[in-house]
Scaffold this active site. Structure first.
Site, PDB file in Angstrom:
ATOM      1  N   ASP A 108      38.494  36.995  35.757  1.00  0.00           N
ATOM      2  CA  ASP A 108      38.426  35.218  35.670  1.00  0.00           C
ATOM      3  C   ASP A 108      37.958  34.744  34.504  1.00  0.00           C
ATOM      4  O   ASP A 108      36.646  34.887  34.404  1.00  0.00           O
ATOM      5  CB  ASP A 108      38.542  34.587  37.034  1.00  0.00           C
ATOM      6  CG  ASP A 108      38.653  33.222  36.675  1.00  0.00           C
ATOM      7  OD1 ASP A 108      40.130  32.655  36.605  1.00  0.00           O
ATOM      8  OD2 ASP A 108      38.037  32.263  36.627  1.00  0.00           O
TER       9      ASP A 108
ATOM     10  N   ASP B 124      44.316  30.556  29.516  1.00  0.00           N
ATOM     11  CA  ASP B 124      43.957  31.153  30.615  1.00  0.00           C
ATOM     12  C   ASP B 124      44.961  32.559  31.044  1.00  0.00           C
ATOM     13  O   ASP B 124      46.123  32.094  31.162  1.00  0.00           O
ATOM     14  CB  ASP B 124      43.995  29.872  31.802  1.00  0.00           C
ATOM     15  CG  ASP B 124      43.922  30.594  33.270  1.00  0.00           C
ATOM     16  OD1 ASP B 124      42.706  31.498  33.477  1.00  0.00           O
ATOM     17  OD2 ASP B 124      44.516  30.136  34.218  1.00  0.00           O
TER      18      ASP B 124
END
Length: 430
Positions: A106, A311
Site C-alpha cells: 500500500d 493509487d
C-alpha cells in the site's frame, strides 16, 4: 554528522551494512494481484467477470473512505488503507530463520507491520503467525532510545518499557504492538534474496481488522520514515502493472535504479507526498475535446496543487462529479455502439462490445507537465460477456487515478525530485 542527528542516519548506523544494491543497480520483486493464481485470495471457481465486478466494488468502497476522518494512535504510524480492500500483495520473509509471509502492498501506509505471537486479539489469519521468540535477530526497541523518540512513538504500560506503535483505521479497527527491529528478506525476481537487516517493523499483538486468509499485515510504500521505500535508503521506486486480462503474468515492483525510466515517450509530473502521493490533474480529453478539471474541489491555489491521488490499490479512477459528467457525455457523443444497462448497478456508461482499440477514443489525462494517453484497456473494463463499462466513476471526495488507468505503464516515483513519470510499456514483457 552523528548517528542520532536524523532518523535516516539512525537507521544507517543500526544497519551496519551497505545498501548500494538498492541505491544504484536496483532490484525487482513480484507484485501479486489478489485475483492471480499465485494469490492466497484466489478462488478458482470465480469467473473473470465476477472478479472484475468484485474489484470494482472494492474500488468504490475504498474511494469512499479516502476523505473520511480517522485518528492515528502514534504520529509515525498513520495510515488510510482500507484493510479488506486489498488489490496487490508481496511475498517476503521476516526473521532468522526466514519466516514466509504475504503482506498487503500500500502506497498510503508508512509502516511495515504484521501479526505476532502472542496474539491478545488478532484477526483470523489462516497461515502461521510470526513468533518473534523463534527468531535470533528480533529486537524490541526500548522506549528510552533515540530511535523511538525520533519516531514519535510511546511506551508500553508494563515493566518492560518497550517502544509501541498503534494505527487506527477508518472503520474503527486498529493494530497495536511492539515497534521492533528485525531482518526482512525480499524475494527478488532474479531469484537472489535481498536481506535488509534491522528493519523497523510493527509486531502487532492487537489487530482488530477485517483481514482474512493468509495475509499477515501491511507493507507500506508511503513517504514516511518507516515505509519499506525509506528504510531501503532509496528515493526511487517504480511498478509495472499487467492488465487484469493477463492473470498468469506478473506485475513488478522495482526499488532503486537511477535509470529506471528513460528514453522516448517518458512524461513526468510534479508529485506532492502527503498521506498518499498526489498529482495535479489539469484536464482530461476525449480525442480533441479537452475538459478542464475546474475548481470543484479547490477553493484556493494551494489546493489546486495535488488535487488527485495516484493509487495502485484502487481499481477505478474517480473524478469530481461535474468533470465525470462532462467526460461521460463526451464519450457517449462519439462512441457509436449499443448502450446497455449497467451490470450489477456499479458503473454508469456501458456498451455491448468486445473491446477493440478502434472502437474507443483515446482519452488523455493532462497532468501538470505530462499528457498521459490512455487506450481502451485503461479506460474501459469488461464487466460481463461482451459488456464493457467506462472505468471511471464520480466522487464527492478525493479524486483518484486508479490502477486500471496505470496498467501497461512503467510508473516511477522519484521522492528526491518529487516527480512521477509514466512510460507506455508492455508490462508482461518488462
Amino acid at each position: 554528522m552523528s548517528c542520532y542527528s536524523s532518523f535516516s542516519f539512525i537507521l544507517l548506523c543500526l544497519y551496519g551494512i551497505s545498501l548500494t544494491k538498492a541505491l544504484n543497480g536496483g532490484f525487482s520483486v513480484e507484485l501479486i494481484h489478489r485475483d492471480s493464481p499465485k494469490s492466497p485470495f484466489y478462488f478458482p471457481m470465480e469467473t473473470q467477470s465476477q472478479r472484475v465486478s468484485n474489484a470494482v466494488r472494492r474500488s468504490i468502497n475504498r474511494a469512499n473512505h479516502f476523505s473520511q476522518a480517522f485518528s492515528n494512535l502514534a504520529n509515525v504510524a498513520s495510515s488510510i488503507i482500507i484493510p479488506d480492500k486489498v488489490e496487490y500483495l508481496m511475498s517476503y520473509s521476516i526473521g532468522t530463520p526466514p519466516f514466509h509471509l504475504y503482506g498487503i502492498v500500500d502506497t498510503g501506509s508508512d509502516i511495515i507491520w504484521l501479526q505476532c505471537i502472542p496474539c491478545q486479539n488478532c484477526y483470523n489469519q489462516t497461515s502461521p503467525i510470526f513468533d518473534p521468540s523463534n527468531s535470533t535477530t528480533y529486537q524490541t526497541i526500548p522506549c528510552s532510545s533515540d530511535l523511538c523518540y525520533s519516531m514519535g512513538s510511546y511506551c508500553s504500560l508494563d515493566n518492560e518499557q518497550k517502544c509501541q506503535y498503534g494505527i487506527s483505521y477508518m472503520d474503527s479497527s486498529e493494530s497495536i504492538g511492539d515497534l521492533s527491529l528485525e531482518t526482512l528478506t525480499l524475494n527478488t525476481i532474479d531469484g537472489s534474496p535481498f536481506m535488509l537487516h534491522k528493519t523497523v517493523i510493527g509486531c502487532g499483538h492487537i489487530n482488530t481488522l477485517h483481514f482474512f486468509g493468509e495475509t499477515s499485515g501491511i507493507v507500506g510504500l508511503g513517504p514516511g520514515p518507516t515505509s519499506l521505500v525509506s528504510q531501503l535508503g532509496t528515493t526511487k521506486f517504480s511498478y509495472c502493472l499487467v492488465p487484469l486480462s493477463q492473470p498468469q503474468s506478473s506485475s513488478k515492483l522495482i526499488f532503486g535504479n537511477d535509470d529506471m525510466i528513460f528514453g522516448n515517450g517518458v512524461v513526468s509530473t510534479p508529485m506532492f507526498p502527503k498521506d498518499f502521493y498526489y498529482l495535479t490533474l489539469e484536464a482530461i480529453s476525449v480525442g480533441n475535446n479537452r475538459l478542464e478539471f475546474g475548481d470543484s474541489l479547490a477553493s484556493n491555489s494551494d489546493k489546486k496543487k495535488g488535487n488527485i491521488i495516484i493509487d495502485s490499490g484502487t481499481t477505478l479512477s474517480f473524478l469530481p462529479n461535474d468533470l465525470y459528467s462532462r467526460l461521460e457525455s463526451a464519450i457517449a457523443n462519439v462512441v457509436q455502439l449499443e448502450r446497455v444497462e449497467k451490470p450489477s448497478n456499479l458503473l454508469s456508461l456501458c456498451y455491448r462490445i468486445v473491446l477493440e482499440k478502434s472502437e474507443v477514443p483515446i482519452i488523455t489525462a493532462h497532468f501538470s507537465g505530462a499528457n498521459v494517453q490512455l487506450n481502451a484497456m485503461n479506460t474501459f473494463v469488461l464487466m460481463a460477456d461482451n459488456i464493457a463499462c467506462l472505468a471511471f466513476s464520480p466522487t464527492q471526495t478525493t479524486p483518484v487515478f486508479g490502477n486500471l488507468a496505470q496498467q501497461n505503464f512503467l510508473v516511477g516515483y522519484d521522492l528526491q525530485k518529487n516527480i512521477v513519470s509514466f512510460k507506455r510499456t508492455d508490462c508482461s514483457k518488462y
